[in-house]
Write an enzyme that holds these catalytic residues in place. Structure first.
Site, PDB file in Angstrom:
ATOM      1  CB  SER A   1      -0.945  -0.053   1.199  1.00 42.96           C
ATOM      2  OG  SER A   1      -2.057   0.734   0.939  1.00 42.96           O
TER       3      SER A   1
ATOM      4  CG  HIS B   1      -5.700  -2.428   0.563  1.00 41.02           C
ATOM      5  ND1 HIS B   1      -4.970  -2.148  -0.572  1.00 41.02           N
ATOM      6  CD2 HIS B   1      -5.182  -1.659   1.559  1.00 41.02           C
ATOM      7  CE1 HIS B   1      -4.063  -1.237  -0.266  1.00 41.02           C
ATOM      8  NE2 HIS B   1      -4.165  -0.932   1.015  1.00 41.02           N
TER       9      HIS B   1
END
Ligand code: GTR
Length: 422
Positions: free
Chosen positions: A262, A403
């Site tokens: 990320s 995610h």
């Protein structure tokens, strides 16, 4: 009334100048992706077509690298004047049930202004290997103590600094699912981690307590257009970890890998682009400002990211808020700067915010630079189905789920690295 009008006008003008927009519309519909033209990595700014690796390295690579520094992440200073001292503060030759030797190394950074900052590296080295081993370097989000249940792991120093960000929850083992230490160690890889807040706390208010406090005159809210931000500083920190690891007698400095998830995936790419000691660069769900193409304006976009995280990029990047079409580059060119070293991009199916398709295409369009070196980029513009890893001289996979970093991601990364080095 007049006052209110003037105030609103002033607010409008200032946000328009700043460019950042918390409410920039977010598109999740493939049919609404604008028509865009991607700049050709092999066409220099003066129009010259780059046909050899030599010319790429001499002319085009430095030109692109400069643009990413000037317009997106900020320029990494050549000299910071910061001195670094390393001290091994703990070792355990029998960590993880004998699988690994654990070392904890305190980094003390001292600036020219006499101030210092401390960071703690946690390193696991496999015991079952002869000779030097490859190492995967990766920052963690919540402190070394959250990456494992091992009782002897000392909490990262940033734990105190970042209390206001909710660090009370950052308890031992809490992020364990993201750290497949045993798998990596069993397969012969060392893993080194540090908390990214140790280097630079991830908030405009707290940043002053990290490396920025050692840089005289640095004020994140009042920077030059091309002055670096948190991503640049974290990337610099990755290089400082490499400085330490390449001196460790058990580490093979020719096989250092940088991996990030990320925001730390964005950081890993920027670090890997600049520091050629990283022979493989792994972006896990890095999205906007990482692997994903900006010009697709799918999911998170430049307006949103620069508004929500004004400290991450350099101020010049704000110009492209709701204006991605005018970017003189795109992120495929950033990935192409990793060649001839190895780039790996991973996506997650439910992570539309990070634009999985844009992440894939970005790696695909970095291909021509790999081909200059006689290396294999991704062969097809078609994104593979989930759980169908593509391993060439670059790698890609998309997995089911959200995610995150999962054991499946680690397994794919290790398979890819094995295919290169075993
Ligand atoms: C989000 C941000 C993303 C990504 C993510 C993360 O809030 O919009 O760009 O960096 O955080 O780091 O988990």
């Amino acid at each position: 009334m007049k006052h209110i009008e003037t105030f609103l006008l002033a607010l409008f003008v200032s946000t328009a100048i700043m460019g950042q927009n918390k409410n920039a519309p977010v598109n999740y519909d493939e049919s609404q992706v604008p028509n865009f033209e991607l700049p050709d990595p092999l066409k220099a700014n003066d129009g010259q077509i780059i046909e050899t690796a030599k010319l790429w390295e001499k002319k085009r690579r430095p030109e692109l690298l400069r643009m990413f520094g000037e317009l997106e992440y900020g320029v990494t200073p050549r000299q910071t004047g910061i001195k670094v001292k390393h001290e091994v503060v703990a070792t355990n030759p029998n960590a993880m049930g004998g699988l690994a030797t654990q070392k904890q190394v305190r980094f003390t950074f001292t600036g020219k202004n006499g101030k210092s900052v401390q960071a703690l590296l946690l390193l696991y080295i496999p015991n079952n290997m002869k000779g030097r081993v490859p190492v995967i370097v990766s920052y963690n989000f919540h402190g070394n103590q959250t990456t494992t249940m091992q009782e002897d792991v000392i909490p990262s120093p940033s734990k105190e600094i970042v209390k206001s960000l909710g660090s009370e929850a950052w308890v031992r083992g809490e992020q364990m699912s993201r750290w497949s230490y045993e798998m990596a160690l069993q397969r012969g890889y060392a893993v080194a981690t540090m908390n990214y807040h140790d280097i630079c706390p991830d908030s405009p208010e707290l940043m002053v307590q990290g490396i920025p406090s050692l840089l005289s005159g640095y004020d994140v809210r009042n920077r030059k257009e091309n002055e670096w931000g948190a991503i640049g500083i974290w990337a610099w920190g990755y290089s400082r970890i490499a400085d330490y690891l390449e001196k460790d007698k058990q580490i093979d400095k020719g096989r250092m890998v940088v991996l990030g998830h990320s925001r730390l995936g964005k950081t890993a790419v920027w670090a890997g682009v600049q520091d050629k000691r990283f022979k493989a660069v792994i972006s896990n769900d890095s999205g906007c400002g990482g692997a994903a193409l900006s010009k697709r304006v799918f999911g998170e976009n430049v307006g949103r990211i620069t508004a929500n995280f004004p400290h991450w990029f350099c101020p010049a990047f704000n110009r492209y808020s709701e204006n991605e079409s005018s970017l003189p580059f795109d992120q495929h060119e950033l990935l192409s700067l990793i060649a001839p070293r190895h780039a790996y991009v991973a996506s997650a199916e439910d992570d539309s915010w990070a634009d999985p398709r844009g992440e894939y295409l970005s790696l695909y369009y970095a291909g021509p630079v790999y081909r200059l070196y006689g290396m294999r980029g991704l062969p097809s513009k078609e994104q593979p189905a989930i759980h169908q890893p593509q391993h060439y001289d670059v790698g890609y996979h998309i997995r089911a789920g959200k995610h995150d970093v999962t054991p499946y991601d680690w397994q794919c990364y290790l398979d890819f690295l094995d295919s290169l080095w075993h």
